[in-house]
Design a protein around this motif. Structure first.
Motif, PDB file in Angstrom:
ATOM      1  N   UNK A  46      13.561   8.039  -3.281  1.00 48.02           N
ATOM      2  CA  UNK A  46      12.103   7.998  -3.456  1.00 48.02           C
ATOM      3  C   UNK A  46      11.740   8.180  -4.929  1.00 48.02           C
ATOM      4  N   UNK A  47      12.411   9.110  -5.603  1.00 48.38           N
ATOM      5  CA  UNK A  47      12.142   9.345  -7.023  1.00 48.38           C
ATOM      6  C   UNK A  47      12.474   8.103  -7.847  1.00 48.38           C
ATOM      7  N   UNK A 105      24.509   7.199  -6.261  1.00 48.70           N
ATOM      8  CA  UNK A 105      24.590   7.343  -4.802  1.00 48.70           C
ATOM      9  C   UNK A 105      24.063   8.689  -4.319  1.00 48.70           C
ATOM     10  N   UNK A 106      23.442   9.439  -5.211  1.00 50.47           N
ATOM     11  CA  UNK A 106      23.011  10.798  -4.870  1.00 50.47           C
ATOM     12  C   UNK A 106      22.068  10.837  -3.674  1.00 50.47           C
ATOM     13  N   UNK A 126       4.474   3.889  -8.127  1.00 52.48           N
ATOM     14  CA  UNK A 126       3.691   4.113  -6.913  1.00 52.48           C
ATOM     15  C   UNK A 126       4.236   5.340  -6.195  1.00 52.48           C
ATOM     16  N   UNK A 127       3.399   5.962  -5.370  1.00 55.92           N
ATOM     17  CA  UNK A 127       3.882   7.047  -4.517  1.00 55.92           C
ATOM     18  C   UNK A 127       4.817   6.484  -3.452  1.00 55.92           C
ATOM     19  N   UNK A 128       5.841   7.257  -3.117  1.00 52.51           N
ATOM     20  CA  UNK A 128       6.830   6.843  -2.117  1.00 52.51           C
ATOM     21  C   UNK A 128       6.964   7.948  -1.079  1.00 52.51           C
ATOM     22  N   UNK A 146       0.819  -1.213   0.000  1.00 48.30           N
ATOM     23  CA  UNK A 146       0.000   0.000   0.000  1.00 48.30           C
ATOM     24  C   UNK A 146       0.851   1.261   0.000  1.00 48.30           C
ATOM     25  N   UNK A 147       2.032   1.177   0.600  1.00 43.84           N
ATOM     26  CA  UNK A 147       2.917   2.339   0.675  1.00 43.84           C
ATOM     27  C   UNK A 147       4.364   1.856   0.660  1.00 43.84           C
ATOM     28  N   UNK A 148       5.191   2.586  -0.073  1.00 48.98           N
ATOM     29  CA  UNK A 148       6.640   2.372  -0.050  1.00 48.98           C
ATOM     30  C   UNK A 148       7.259   3.550   0.693  1.00 48.98           C
TER      31      UNK A 148
END
Length: 420
Positions: A206-207, A332-333, A215-217, A196-198
């Motif tokens: 996250x991007x 690694x950013x 999915x949204x993160x 349901x969520x990451x």
């Protein structure tokens, strides 16, 4: 509200990866959740089992369901006997780590002895009548997502939060072949499709996860708990020469990635060999010894096995500078290891080597007032007067790096989804 936290790395394992899970347990208990923790029965092969104090505190707050990571049917007790030969065990861990890294190139990350624990955990769940409102998996290892996927498939009403403190297929430190990356990509997308969520630890990661999973993160950083650091006293005993600048590094070394070569070259270029001592703490330092030999740095570098967490903090707090190493490659950013937050909490200047200025790790260290670039380090050593750094006040540090504010994001998400 009943929550199941599924994690392999948790106390009594004395690993930085355990600290995130340890805090989740305490936080959700404090918020009134009924907390179960599905984890392994720890063996010395899993890592240093030194955090028995935290373990004893956490089992008062949560029900630990400890499943073996072996195919044996015999019960395995939690290990707290420090008479075990730690040197021999650490060598075995080092060999297994290299073997696993080799296998991963061809098979992916699921071919891992910890996957046996995941398989045993799934069998346990199948035979139990346990019900949860929320499950939270903490990766790595990758196999925790197999367990989460199984529970979600069994009960689609449960809310599954898939937390990635370290990435799986997109992990910048894992060497894949084309074939093995395809395997892990397929498995990760299959399992996480039901989440349901990451959550992960930085905006950049996250991007990447949003692009990978569509999915949204939610960004849930690592951090520190201020109370843990207030009672730590500096320990100067290991410093052979207190008239020299003592630099401390704790962690693993990866040639070309987390690599101190630029520091060695700078010391050699400016003829500072007689001014510094560098102290390295870690199990897997074979790469480091090669790097030191290549740079003629043996005269000022010293090696130590890792210490229990609070003992290590005492040494880091006593150093003139602590050292943070990370890759400067674009992959690694967004890497934001828990180590950064611990170094900030300890309040000593941080020599930062590898990451670029626009990396989130550098921006965080700079915002704390503790950042020291390699050229600035040379300038400091040539100063006649002691260097004074601009450490931000405690309230500011808690706002940018406190664990409570980060865990609260997950709690708020659960509240919104569950209507509480």
């Amino acid at each position: 509200m009943k929550i199941l936290i599924i994690a392999f790395d948790v106390a009594p394992l004395d690993l930085i990866s355990s600290q995130r899970v340890n805090y989740f347990i305490s936080y959700f208990h404090g918020q009134g959740y009924e907390v179960d923790v599905l984890t392994s029965k720890k063996r010395f092969i899993d890592g240093p089992i030194n955090d028995v104090v935290s373990y004893n505190e956490l089992i008062k707050k949560a029900n630990f369901i400890e499943i073996p990571s072996t195919i044996s049917k015999q019960d395995i007790d939690i290990v707290s006997d420090h008479s075990v030969n730690e040197y021999r065990t650490s060598n075995l861990r080092s060999i297994l780590k290299k073997f696993k890294a080799y296998l991963t190139r061809f098979t992916g990350q699921m071919l891992d002895y910890r996957t046996i624990w995941a398989f045993n955990s799934i069998k346990y769940i199948q035979n139990s009548e346990l019900y949860y409102d929320v499950i939270l998996t903490s990766s790595l290892p990758a196999c925790v997502n197999w367990v989460g996927w199984h529970i979600k498939k069994k009960n689609n009403k449960v809310l599954w939060i898939a937390d990635f403190r370290d990435l799986w297929t997109l992990n910048h430190l894992v060497e894949y072949s084309f074939f093995s990356k395809k395997i892990d990509s397929f498995l990760e997308k299959k399992f996480i499709s039901k989440a349901d969520l990451i959550t992960t630890v930085s905006q950049d990661l996250a991007a990447k996860m949003e692009g990978f999973h569509k999915k949204d993160v939610l960004v849930v950083r690592n951090g520190f708990v201020p109370e843990e650091y207030k009672s730590i006293n500096a320990n100067y005993d290991i410093f052979h020469n207190k008239n020299k600048i003592n630099i401390v590094y704790a962690g693993n070394i990866y040639r070309g990635r987390r690599d101190p070569t630029p520091l060695f070259k700078t010391i050699q270029e400016h003829k500072l060999e007689q001014s510094v001592n560098i102290h390295f703490f870690g199990y897997y330092l074979e790469n480091l010894k090669e790097i030191i030999n290549d740079n003629d740095a043996n005269s000022y570098c010293f090696f130590y096995k890792p210490l229990p967490r609070n003992e290590m903090f005492s040494i880091l707090k006593a150093s003139d500078f602590n050292l943070f190493l990370e890759s400067g490659e674009d992959d690694a950013k967004g890497v934001m290891p828990g180590k950064i937050f611990e170094l900030i909490a300890l309040g000593r200047p941080i020599i930062t080597i590898g990451p670029q200025d626009n990396f989130e790790s550098v921006q965080l260290i700079k915002s704390s007032g503790l950042f020291v670039g390699i050229q600035k380090f040379v300038e400091i050593l040539k100063m006649d007067n002691p260097y004074s750094f601009n450490l931000k006040d405690q309230t500011f540090l808690e706002n940018i790096a406190g664990r409570e504010a980060q865990a609260k994001k997950i709690h708020q998400y659960i509240g919104e989804k569950m209507g509480i």
